[in-house]
Design a protein around this motif. Sequence first.
Motif, mmCIF file in Angstrom:
data_model
loop_
_atom_site.group_PDB
_atom_site.id
_atom_site.type_symbol
_atom_site.label_atom_id
_atom_site.label_comp_id
_atom_site.label_asym_id
_atom_site.label_seq_id
_atom_site.Cartn_x
_atom_site.Cartn_y
_atom_site.Cartn_z
ATOM 1 N N MET A 174 52.450 62.548 4.921
ATOM 2 C CA MET A 174 53.671 63.327 4.956
ATOM 3 C C MET A 174 54.424 63.107 6.266
ATOM 4 O O MET A 174 55.620 62.935 6.262
ATOM 5 N N THR A 175 53.698 63.128 7.394
ATOM 6 C CA THR A 175 54.380 62.959 8.672
ATOM 7 C C THR A 175 54.938 61.550 8.822
ATOM 8 O O THR A 175 55.984 61.367 9.435
ATOM 9 N N VAL A 176 54.241 60.542 8.263
ATOM 10 C CA VAL A 176 54.742 59.165 8.348
ATOM 11 C C VAL A 176 56.030 59.047 7.543
ATOM 12 O O VAL A 176 57.013 58.457 8.004
ATOM 13 N N VAL A 177 56.058 59.637 6.356
ATOM 14 C CA VAL A 177 57.265 59.606 5.523
ATOM 15 C C VAL A 177 58.395 60.344 6.221
ATOM 16 O O VAL A 177 59.537 59.874 6.251
ATOM 17 N N LEU A 178 58.071 61.501 6.802
ATOM 18 C CA LEU A 178 59.089 62.285 7.504
ATOM 19 C C LEU A 178 59.657 61.511 8.684
ATOM 20 O O LEU A 178 60.866 61.520 8.911
ATOM 21 N N ARG A 179 58.801 60.823 9.425
ATOM 22 C CA ARG A 179 59.291 60.011 10.551
ATOM 23 C C ARG A 179 60.211 58.896 10.075
ATOM 24 O O ARG A 179 61.239 58.627 10.690
ATOM 25 N N ARG A 180 59.825 58.247 8.972
ATOM 26 C CA ARG A 180 60.660 57.147 8.454
ATOM 27 C C ARG A 180 62.009 57.663 7.979
ATOM 28 O O ARG A 180 63.048 57.075 8.276
ATOM 29 N N VAL A 181 61.991 58.765 7.232
ATOM 30 C CA VAL A 181 63.253 59.350 6.759
ATOM 31 C C VAL A 181 64.099 59.763 7.954
ATOM 32 O O VAL A 181 65.310 59.532 7.977
ATOM 33 N N ASN A 182 63.466 60.354 8.955
ATOM 34 C CA ASN A 182 64.180 60.772 10.151
ATOM 35 C C ASN A 182 64.831 59.577 10.843
ATOM 36 O O ASN A 182 66.001 59.627 11.223
ATOM 37 N N ARG A 183 64.086 58.511 11.000
ATOM 38 C CA ARG A 183 64.631 57.317 11.663
ATOM 39 C C ARG A 183 65.761 56.694 10.856
ATOM 40 O O ARG A 183 66.782 56.281 11.419
ATOM 41 N N VAL A 184 65.593 56.625 9.536
ATOM 42 C CA VAL A 184 66.643 56.040 8.694
ATOM 43 C C VAL A 184 67.909 56.888 8.768
ATOM 44 O O VAL A 184 69.021 56.363 8.928
ATOM 45 N N LEU A 185 67.767 58.223 8.659
ATOM 46 C CA LEU A 185 68.938 59.100 8.731
ATOM 47 C C LEU A 185 69.614 59.030 10.095
ATOM 48 O O LEU A 185 70.847 58.982 10.185
ATOM 49 N N LEU A 186 68.821 59.010 11.162
ATOM 50 C CA LEU A 186 69.412 58.886 12.497
ATOM 51 C C LEU A 186 70.118 57.542 12.663
ATOM 52 O O LEU A 186 71.203 57.468 13.249
ATOM 53 N N GLY A 187 69.506 56.484 12.148
ATOM 54 C CA GLY A 187 70.124 55.161 12.228
ATOM 55 C C GLY A 187 71.431 55.093 11.458
ATOM 56 O O GLY A 187 72.433 54.560 11.956
ATOM 57 N N LEU A 188 71.433 55.642 10.234
ATOM 58 C CA LEU A 188 72.663 55.635 9.431
ATOM 59 C C LEU A 188 73.752 56.485 10.078
ATOM 60 O O LEU A 188 74.918 56.084 10.126
ATOM 61 N N ALA A 189 73.371 57.671 10.566
ATOM 62 C CA ALA A 189 74.360 58.534 11.225
ATOM 63 C C ALA A 189 74.931 57.839 12.453
ATOM 64 O O ALA A 189 76.147 57.859 12.680
ATOM 65 N N GLY A 190 74.070 57.218 13.247
ATOM 66 C CA GLY A 190 74.537 56.497 14.430
ATOM 67 C C GLY A 190 75.452 55.340 14.077
ATOM 68 O O GLY A 190 76.501 55.133 14.706
ATOM 69 N N LEU A 191 75.067 54.572 13.044
ATOM 70 C CA LEU A 191 75.891 53.439 12.619
ATOM 71 C C LEU A 191 77.263 53.893 12.133
ATOM 72 O O LEU A 191 78.289 53.319 12.516
ATOM 73 N N LEU A 192 77.293 54.950 11.325
ATOM 74 C CA LEU A 192 78.573 55.472 10.831
ATOM 75 C C LEU A 192 79.449 55.983 11.973
ATOM 76 O O LEU A 192 80.660 55.744 11.992
ATOM 77 N N LEU A 236 70.910 71.956 9.072
ATOM 78 C CA LEU A 236 70.020 72.963 9.659
ATOM 79 C C LEU A 236 68.570 72.713 9.273
ATOM 80 O O LEU A 236 67.669 72.849 10.089
ATOM 81 N N TRP A 237 68.340 72.356 8.004
ATOM 82 C CA TRP A 237 66.978 72.039 7.559
ATOM 83 C C TRP A 237 66.420 70.879 8.369
ATOM 84 O O TRP A 237 65.281 70.909 8.829
ATOM 85 N N TRP A 238 67.226 69.843 8.542
ATOM 86 C CA TRP A 238 66.796 68.666 9.299
ATOM 87 C C TRP A 238 66.464 69.050 10.732
ATOM 88 O O TRP A 238 65.467 68.607 11.306
ATOM 89 N N LEU A 239 67.294 69.908 11.337
ATOM 90 C CA LEU A 239 67.040 70.353 12.706
ATOM 91 C C LEU A 239 65.726 71.133 12.791
ATOM 92 O O LEU A 239 64.919 70.910 13.690
ATOM 93 N N LEU A 240 65.498 72.041 11.868
ATOM 94 C CA LEU A 240 64.269 72.840 11.889
ATOM 95 C C LEU A 240 63.026 71.992 11.660
ATOM 96 O O LEU A 240 61.975 72.259 12.241
ATOM 97 N N VAL A 241 63.131 70.967 10.844
ATOM 98 C CA VAL A 241 61.990 70.086 10.578
ATOM 99 C C VAL A 241 61.576 69.355 11.851
ATOM 100 O O VAL A 241 60.396 69.065 12.047
ATOM 101 N N GLN A 242 62.526 69.103 12.736
ATOM 102 C CA GLN A 242 62.202 68.386 13.975
ATOM 103 C C GLN A 242 61.253 69.182 14.864
ATOM 104 O O GLN A 242 60.480 68.616 15.617
#
Length: 195
Positions: free
Chosen positions: A1-19, A80-86
């Motif tokens: 679960m934590t590995v998946v969460l880290r990957r999703v987190n990195r992908v979302l941060l990367g996409l947000a940064g790129l946009l 907010l959900w994403w922030l709390l998950v961090q």
Amino acid sequence: MTVVLRRVNRVLLGLAGLLLVLGGGAVLAAALDLSVPSWWPWSGPDDVLLSAADRQRWRDEGWWWPVVIAALGIIVLLALWWLLVQFRRARLREVLVDTGDGEAAILRGRALEAVLEAEATAQDGVARAKVSLTGRRAAPRTRVALLLEPYAAPGEALSILGTEALAHARTAAGLPALPTEARLRAVKHRARRVS
């Protein structure tokens, strides 16, 4: 679960940064009156994001504003959900135990936590113990919170925790090391009256 969460987190941060980088670069290029793609809504420093016709297009539609507000509300809730998950630390569900024959057994993390809590609470001077496992399956880490009675000596309680409860857990799970973070608090009590 934590590995998946880290990957999703990195992908979302990367996409947000790129946009944000692409959008910011295009706005800057338009503001400096540089060449921008033909589909880009701004073509120069005096352009606006939405023209008067674009702003008034949906004004008479009754569904428009509820949909816009609902979509923005969903975006805010997801952010907010994403922030709390961090800030949430994932608990370790299972620990890999080396059986010595080249195979590995799996020990439930909650079971190891319960045994550690029971053994720590059984110490003299410990009112309550709370244990949580974090880290990886092959290299777990422990966080222990001890609630000490007023008469307990913190140094002694910590020493017994390390030499008994944690040593037993490390031996039982066949771990070379079990890094631990311990937090000690005293039970709140009223002062005795002396007359």
